[in-house]
Design a protein around this motif. Structure first.
Motif, PDB file in Angstrom:
ATOM      1  N   SER A   1       0.835  -1.192   0.000  1.00 17.76           N
ATOM      2  CA  SER A   1       0.000   0.000   0.000  1.00 17.76           C
ATOM      3  C   SER A   1       0.876   1.252   0.000  1.00 17.76           C
ATOM      4  CB  SER A   1      -0.922  -0.027   1.222  1.00 17.76           C
ATOM      5  OG  SER A   1      -1.779   1.076   1.220  1.00 17.76           O
ATOM      6  N   PHE A   2       0.248   2.427   0.131  1.00 18.55           N
ATOM      7  CA  PHE A   2       1.017   3.667   0.169  1.00 18.55           C
ATOM      8  C   PHE A   2       1.839   3.708   1.452  1.00 18.55           C
ATOM      9  CE2 PHE A   2      -2.996   4.421   2.209  1.00 18.55           C
ATOM     10  CZ  PHE A   2      -2.742   5.299   3.241  1.00 18.55           C
ATOM     11  N   ARG A   3       2.895   4.502   1.475  1.00 15.32           N
ATOM     12  CA  ARG A   3       3.923   4.416   2.515  1.00 15.32           C
ATOM     13  C   ARG A   3       3.394   4.736   3.913  1.00 15.32           C
ATOM     14  NH1 ARG A   3       9.218   4.136   1.038  1.00 15.32           N
ATOM     15  NH2 ARG A   3       9.815   5.176   2.980  1.00 15.32           N
ATOM     16  N   LEU A   4       2.368   5.580   3.997  1.00 17.52           N
ATOM     17  CA  LEU A   4       1.875   5.968   5.319  1.00 17.52           C
ATOM     18  C   LEU A   4       0.995   4.897   5.959  1.00 17.52           C
ATOM     19  CD1 LEU A   4       1.007   9.761   4.997  1.00 17.52           C
ATOM     20  CD2 LEU A   4       2.861   8.716   6.295  1.00 17.52           C
ATOM     21  N   ALA A   5       0.496   3.951   5.161  1.00 20.00           N
ATOM     22  CA  ALA A   5      -0.428   2.953   5.697  1.00 20.00           C
ATOM     23  C   ALA A   5       0.206   2.104   6.808  1.00 20.00           C
ATOM     24  CB  ALA A   5      -0.969   2.074   4.570  1.00 20.00           C
ATOM     25  N   PRO A   6       1.400   1.531   6.609  1.00 21.21           N
ATOM     26  CA  PRO A   6       2.000   0.759   7.710  1.00 21.21           C
ATOM     27  C   PRO A   6       2.301   1.619   8.926  1.00 21.21           C
ATOM     28  CG  PRO A   6       3.086   0.258   5.617  1.00 21.21           C
ATOM     29  CD  PRO A   6       2.228   1.454   5.384  1.00 21.21           C
ATOM     30  N   LEU A   7       2.659   2.886   8.695  1.00 23.41           N
ATOM     31  CA  LEU A   7       2.939   3.776   9.815  1.00 23.41           C
ATOM     32  C   LEU A   7       1.687   4.015  10.655  1.00 23.41           C
ATOM     33  CD1 LEU A   7       4.823   5.747  11.311  1.00 23.41           C
ATOM     34  CD2 LEU A   7       4.138   7.501   9.654  1.00 23.41           C
ATOM     35  N   ILE A   8       0.572   4.261   9.987  1.00 23.89           N
ATOM     36  CA  ILE A   8      -0.692   4.456  10.700  1.00 23.89           C
ATOM     37  C   ILE A   8      -1.083   3.174  11.432  1.00 23.89           C
ATOM     38  CG2 ILE A   8      -3.147   4.937  10.396  1.00 23.89           C
ATOM     39  CD1 ILE A   8      -2.347   6.657   7.971  1.00 23.89           C
ATOM     40  N   SER A   9      -0.867   2.045  10.791  1.00 28.19           N
ATOM     41  CA  SER A   9      -1.161   0.763  11.422  1.00 28.19           C
ATOM     42  C   SER A   9      -0.311   0.564  12.673  1.00 28.19           C
ATOM     43  CB  SER A   9      -0.910  -0.378  10.430  1.00 28.19           C
ATOM     44  OG  SER A   9      -1.176  -1.626  11.031  1.00 28.19           O
ATOM     45  N   ALA A  10       0.975   0.937  12.602  1.00 29.46           N
ATOM     46  CA  ALA A  10       1.869   0.798  13.751  1.00 29.46           C
ATOM     47  C   ALA A  10       1.407   1.663  14.915  1.00 29.46           C
ATOM     48  CB  ALA A  10       3.294   1.162  13.357  1.00 29.46           C
ATOM     49  N   ILE A  11       0.987   2.893  14.616  1.00 26.85           N
ATOM     50  CA  ILE A  11       0.483   3.776  15.667  1.00 26.85           C
ATOM     51  C   ILE A  11      -0.789   3.187  16.284  1.00 26.85           C
ATOM     52  CG2 ILE A  11      -0.459   6.061  16.142  1.00 26.85           C
ATOM     53  CD1 ILE A  11       1.410   7.139  13.962  1.00 26.85           C
ATOM     54  N   GLY A  12      -1.656   2.629  15.447  1.00 26.37           N
ATOM     55  CA  GLY A  12      -2.869   2.001  15.954  1.00 26.37           C
ATOM     56  C   GLY A  12      -2.566   0.817  16.859  1.00 26.37           C
ATOM     57  N   VAL A  13      -1.591  -0.014  16.463  1.00 27.00           N
ATOM     58  CA  VAL A  13      -1.200  -1.157  17.303  1.00 27.00           C
ATOM     59  C   VAL A  13      -0.632  -0.661  18.625  1.00 27.00           C
ATOM     60  CG1 VAL A  13       0.410  -3.083  17.495  1.00 27.00           C
ATOM     61  CG2 VAL A  13      -0.834  -2.712  15.368  1.00 27.00           C
ATOM     62  N   SER A  14       0.153   0.421  18.578  1.00 27.72           N
ATOM     63  CA  SER A  14       0.728   0.992  19.797  1.00 27.72           C
ATOM     64  C   SER A  14      -0.365   1.430  20.761  1.00 27.72           C
ATOM     65  CB  SER A  14       1.626   2.175  19.436  1.00 27.72           C
ATOM     66  OG  SER A  14       2.075   2.845  20.597  1.00 27.72           O
ATOM     67  N   ILE A  15      -1.367   2.128  20.253  1.00 26.89           N
ATOM     68  CA  ILE A  15      -2.472   2.582  21.100  1.00 26.89           C
ATOM     69  C   ILE A  15      -3.252   1.392  21.652  1.00 26.89           C
ATOM     70  CG2 ILE A  15      -4.644   3.873  21.107  1.00 26.89           C
ATOM     71  CD1 ILE A  15      -3.399   5.687  18.959  1.00 26.89           C
TER      72      ILE A  15
END
Length: 319
Positions: free
Chosen positions: A113-127
């Motif tokens: 996917s686009f580059r920000l998708a894994p980053l957003i997913s990582a932040i979601g997992v962190s929360i």
């Protein structure tokens, strides 16, 4: 031996408080370095910052706490060292399983996917992890019984005793051993060769027969195992853990990885040691309220003159 060391310190005019803070800074930096290796391994292969890594570290500290209490109070293991070793192995296994699940469920589906998708997913997992531990364990600090309180006196001057505690010695030696093991894995094993190939070009690595998905999954597993070691050492050093303890150490460890040159294992540990030393020395001689500011200022200064970090390699544009 102690007398000669004391004479040397006196002759050099070194402040014994400075020597003690140096030991404390190296200990804290070793913990940061262990967490930072996990960041740098994942980033080196898939070019993504796993912002959930700090909370994986926090989760591993809670796992270590729970099993340490089980082993010492329920099963009745009297040796703290043996209990800690068993706890660290259990924490590594369970946290590595979580690292595998994290990569499989949260990151692999978004890899194309686009580059920000894994980053957003990582932040979601962190929360999710932070709130899950808060609900499961509560918001209060969770202490442990005193562990390894003994110290090794190094020298005394003007009534001030400089000492090295057993827990500090264990943490620093563990960091050295872990760095050596993982450097050997990356440089001398088939998994390490596969990791370095994926780092250079994942598509070409797949064309020559490397299982890219398996390599990335194993990297997440190794990174989570490192977080478990760091979590156990953190619990040993501070004797208390909180559900919010993943954020600040995670950010500090990420800063250490960037400072040392993200993608470099020795650089991650060196960056962690620098951050730990700056924090402790600043807190000892200046206002403790600005210790984080001092650490990030060091990062800014280094990256201004060395954009790739201390041991990082310049980014080469592929054409």
């Amino acid at each position: 031996m102690h007398a000669s060391l004391m004479d040397l310190i006196a002759w050099l005019g070194v402040d014994p408080n400075f020597v003690q803070q140096l030991i404390n800074g190296l200990t804290l930096g070793s913990i940061y370095g262990l967490i930072a290796i996990g960041y740098t391994m994942v980033f080196g292969i898939i070019g993504m910052v796993n912002f959930a890594h700090g909370d994986v570290f926090m989760l591993s500290a809670f796992i270590a706490l729970i099993f340490f209490l089980v082993l010492t109070t329920i099963i009745g293991i009297g040796s703290v060292a043996l209990a800690l070793f068993i706890v660290m192995l259990i924490a590594m296994v369970l946290t590595s399983l979580w690292g595998w699940a994290l990569e499989r469920l949260a990151y692999r589906p978004l890899r194309g996917s686009f580059r920000l998708a894994p980053l957003i997913s990582a932040i979601g997992v962190s929360i999710f992890l932070s709130n899950f531990v808060q609900v499961a364990q509560g918001a209060r600090n969770k202490p442990t019984p005193p562990m390894l309180p003994d110290v090794i006196p190094l020298f005394e001057r003007d009534g001030y005793v400089v000492a090295l505690s057993y827990k500090q010695l264990i943490i620093m030696l563990t960091t050295i051993v872990v760095l050596a093991i993982f450097w050997f894995v990356v440089q001398r094993t088939s998994l390490g060769r596969a990791q370095r190939a994926c780092e250079q070009d994942r598509k070409m690595a797949a064309l020559v027969g490397i299982d890219v998905d398996r390599t990335i999954a194993l990297t997440f597993v190794l990174g989570a195992g490192l977080a478990a070691i760091a979590g156990t050492m953190y619990l040993l050093y501070y004797g208390v853990v909180n559900f919010a303890d993943g954020f600040v150490p995670g950010v500090k460890a990420f800063t250490a990885a960037v400072l040392g040159g993200i993608g470099s294992l020795p650089g991650a540990v060196i960056g962690g040691l620098i951050i730990g030393l700056v924090e402790v020395l600043w807190s000892a001689y200046f206002s403790i309220a600005y210790k984080d500011v001092a650490a990030f200022c060091i990062l800014i200064i280094v990256l201004t003159f060395m954009p790739s970090g201390l041991l990082g390699r310049p980014e080469v544009e592929k054409v």
